[in-house]
Design a protein around this motif. Sequence first.
Motif, PDB file in Angstrom:
ATOM      1  N   SER A  44      -6.069  -6.182  -2.507  1.00 50.73           N
ATOM      2  CA  SER A  44      -4.445  -5.775  -2.706  1.00 50.73           C
ATOM      3  C   SER A  44      -4.760  -4.745  -3.980  1.00 50.73           C
ATOM      4  O   SER A  44      -5.568  -4.979  -4.744  1.00 50.73           O
ATOM      5  CB  SER A  44      -3.816  -6.846  -2.845  1.00 50.73           C
ATOM      6  OG  SER A  44      -3.656  -7.516  -1.650  1.00 50.73           O
ATOM      7  N   ARG A  46      -2.364  -2.743  -6.930  1.00 54.35           N
ATOM      8  CA  ARG A  46      -0.901  -2.569  -7.630  1.00 54.35           C
ATOM      9  C   ARG A  46      -1.197  -1.400  -8.743  1.00 54.35           C
ATOM     10  O   ARG A  46      -1.994  -1.631  -9.602  1.00 54.35           O
ATOM     11  CB  ARG A  46      -0.539  -3.908  -8.469  1.00 54.35           C
ATOM     12  CG  ARG A  46       0.687  -3.510  -9.023  1.00 54.35           C
ATOM     13  CD  ARG A  46       1.457  -4.726  -9.723  1.00 54.35           C
ATOM     14  NE  ARG A  46       0.713  -5.411 -10.773  1.00 54.35           N
ATOM     15  CZ  ARG A  46       1.160  -6.770 -11.078  1.00 54.35           C
ATOM     16  NH1 ARG A  46       2.336  -6.963 -10.980  1.00 54.35           N
ATOM     17  NH2 ARG A  46       0.330  -7.152 -12.164  1.00 54.35           N
ATOM     18  N   TRP A  54       2.505  -5.179  -5.343  1.00 55.66           N
ATOM     19  CA  TRP A  54       1.186  -5.313  -4.645  1.00 55.66           C
ATOM     20  C   TRP A  54       1.116  -5.026  -3.353  1.00 55.66           C
ATOM     21  O   TRP A  54       2.149  -5.190  -2.469  1.00 55.66           O
ATOM     22  CB  TRP A  54       0.639  -7.094  -4.599  1.00 55.66           C
ATOM     23  CG  TRP A  54       0.444  -7.302  -5.966  1.00 55.66           C
ATOM     24  CD1 TRP A  54       1.094  -8.021  -6.955  1.00 55.66           C
ATOM     25  CD2 TRP A  54      -0.668  -6.993  -6.747  1.00 55.66           C
ATOM     26  NE1 TRP A  54       0.397  -8.209  -8.075  1.00 55.66           N
ATOM     27  CE2 TRP A  54      -0.759  -7.795  -7.933  1.00 55.66           C
ATOM     28  CE3 TRP A  54      -1.895  -6.341  -6.181  1.00 55.66           C
ATOM     29  CZ2 TRP A  54      -2.010  -7.622  -8.693  1.00 55.66           C
ATOM     30  CZ3 TRP A  54      -3.100  -6.436  -7.147  1.00 55.66           C
ATOM     31  CH2 TRP A  54      -2.943  -7.067  -8.223  1.00 55.66           C
ATOM     32  N   ARG A  55       0.310  -4.108  -2.986  1.00 57.33           N
ATOM     33  CA  ARG A  55       0.379  -3.594  -1.578  1.00 57.33           C
ATOM     34  C   ARG A  55      -1.147  -4.228  -0.814  1.00 57.33           C
ATOM     35  O   ARG A  55      -2.284  -3.856  -1.472  1.00 57.33           O
ATOM     36  CB  ARG A  55       0.202  -1.964  -1.517  1.00 57.33           C
ATOM     37  CG  ARG A  55       1.502  -1.718  -2.044  1.00 57.33           C
ATOM     38  CD  ARG A  55       1.657  -0.339  -1.922  1.00 57.33           C
ATOM     39  NE  ARG A  55       1.036   0.352  -3.295  1.00 57.33           N
ATOM     40  CZ  ARG A  55       0.616   1.507  -3.299  1.00 57.33           C
ATOM     41  NH1 ARG A  55       0.666   2.569  -2.332  1.00 57.33           N
ATOM     42  NH2 ARG A  55      -0.094   1.983  -4.458  1.00 57.33           N
ATOM     43  N   GLY A  57      -4.462  -4.143   1.264  1.00 54.67           N
ATOM     44  CA  GLY A  57      -5.310  -2.875   1.700  1.00 54.67           C
ATOM     45  C   GLY A  57      -6.570  -3.313   2.101  1.00 54.67           C
ATOM     46  O   GLY A  57      -7.026  -4.445   1.837  1.00 54.67           O
ATOM     47  N   TRP A  68      -9.435   3.247  -1.062  1.00 51.58           N
ATOM     48  CA  TRP A  68      -8.452   2.035  -0.598  1.00 51.58           C
ATOM     49  C   TRP A  68      -7.387   2.740   0.392  1.00 51.58           C
ATOM     50  O   TRP A  68      -6.692   3.670  -0.030  1.00 51.58           O
ATOM     51  CB  TRP A  68      -7.565   1.570  -1.848  1.00 51.58           C
ATOM     52  CG  TRP A  68      -6.741   0.455  -1.668  1.00 51.58           C
ATOM     53  CD1 TRP A  68      -7.356  -0.946  -1.761  1.00 51.58           C
ATOM     54  CD2 TRP A  68      -5.438   0.503  -1.539  1.00 51.58           C
ATOM     55  NE1 TRP A  68      -6.144  -1.751  -1.350  1.00 51.58           N
ATOM     56  CE2 TRP A  68      -5.201  -0.770  -1.080  1.00 51.58           C
ATOM     57  CE3 TRP A  68      -4.588   1.467  -1.155  1.00 51.58           C
ATOM     58  CZ2 TRP A  68      -3.844  -1.394  -0.846  1.00 51.58           C
ATOM     59  CZ3 TRP A  68      -3.142   1.257  -1.027  1.00 51.58           C
ATOM     60  CH2 TRP A  68      -2.785  -0.162  -0.775  1.00 51.58           C
ATOM     61  N   HIS A  69      -7.336   1.963   1.413  1.00 48.53           N
ATOM     62  CA  HIS A  69      -6.585   2.351   2.449  1.00 48.53           C
ATOM     63  C   HIS A  69      -5.487   1.112   2.628  1.00 48.53           C
ATOM     64  O   HIS A  69      -5.631  -0.109   2.684  1.00 48.53           O
ATOM     65  CB  HIS A  69      -7.129   2.372   3.778  1.00 48.53           C
ATOM     66  CG  HIS A  69      -8.067   3.366   3.877  1.00 48.53           C
ATOM     67  ND1 HIS A  69      -8.193   4.816   4.387  1.00 48.53           N
ATOM     68  CD2 HIS A  69      -9.594   3.491   3.330  1.00 48.53           C
ATOM     69  CE1 HIS A  69      -9.144   5.494   4.178  1.00 48.53           C
ATOM     70  NE2 HIS A  69     -10.132   4.692   3.814  1.00 48.53           N
ATOM     71  N   SER A  70      -4.208   1.429   2.723  1.00 47.89           N
ATOM     72  CA  SER A  70      -3.071   0.485   3.071  1.00 47.89           C
ATOM     73  C   SER A  70      -3.268  -0.126   4.455  1.00 47.89           C
ATOM     74  O   SER A  70      -3.590   0.777   5.257  1.00 47.89           O
ATOM     75  CB  SER A  70      -1.771   1.101   3.090  1.00 47.89           C
ATOM     76  OG  SER A  70      -0.822   0.338   3.167  1.00 47.89           O
ATOM     77  N   GLY A  73      -0.566   1.128   7.823  1.00 49.58           N
ATOM     78  CA  GLY A  73      -0.218   2.679   7.721  1.00 49.58           C
ATOM     79  C   GLY A  73      -0.960   3.199   8.684  1.00 49.58           C
ATOM     80  O   GLY A  73      -1.717   2.692   9.493  1.00 49.58           O
ATOM     81  N   ARG A  79      -5.450   6.020   0.228  1.00 50.30           N
ATOM     82  CA  ARG A  79      -4.272   6.418  -0.627  1.00 50.30           C
ATOM     83  C   ARG A  79      -4.673   6.369  -1.862  1.00 50.30           C
ATOM     84  O   ARG A  79      -3.910   7.140  -2.763  1.00 50.30           O
ATOM     85  CB  ARG A  79      -3.192   5.285  -0.286  1.00 50.30           C
ATOM     86  CG  ARG A  79      -2.646   5.108   1.106  1.00 50.30           C
ATOM     87  CD  ARG A  79      -1.168   4.710   1.007  1.00 50.30           C
ATOM     88  NE  ARG A  79      -0.636   4.619   2.215  1.00 50.30           N
ATOM     89  CZ  ARG A  79       0.363   5.576   2.571  1.00 50.30           C
ATOM     90  NH1 ARG A  79       0.777   6.508   1.665  1.00 50.30           N
ATOM     91  NH2 ARG A  79       0.805   5.581   3.717  1.00 50.30           N
TER      92      ARG A  79
END
Length: 150
Positions: A44, A46, A54-55, A57, A68-70, A73, A79
């Motif tokens: 994850s 941020r 927090w995303r 990934g 880093w890839h989400s 998506g 990203r």
Amino acid sequence: MGEHLARDIGWVLAAVVLLAVLLFGLMSLRRWLLELGGGTVECSLRDLQDANVWRLGIGRYQGDELQWHSVFGFRRRPRKVIHRRGLVVVNRRDPEGEETAALAADALIIEVKNGELSVELAMSPAALTGFLAWLESSPPGWPVDLPSGP
């Protein structure tokens, strides 16, 4: 009239379900393709300069970069790209407060900086060990700055 309306609503609902299944399938295929070459870890992120959200990934090691890839998506390009050269691990900590609900149960958080880039990464202890090993294995002469202890 009511019979035709019910049939039309049924077709619309079927189309919505089919679209949702298709989108889920495309995201699963994308994740599989990202993980195909190996060198990936759930991570994850941020971004401390943007929103403090927090995303979830996938981090993918590609030479001297962590891409880093989400998870949610369709982009094939990362990203965020974190370059190993000049990367500094500023802080290491456990999740606090609301973070415990947003992150995996065993997640550890590190804050890293590289020039203008300032992000926090949350990953499992095993993934963090791998990240630190990747960082420490940089070529001779590259600065590596790691915090001591948890």
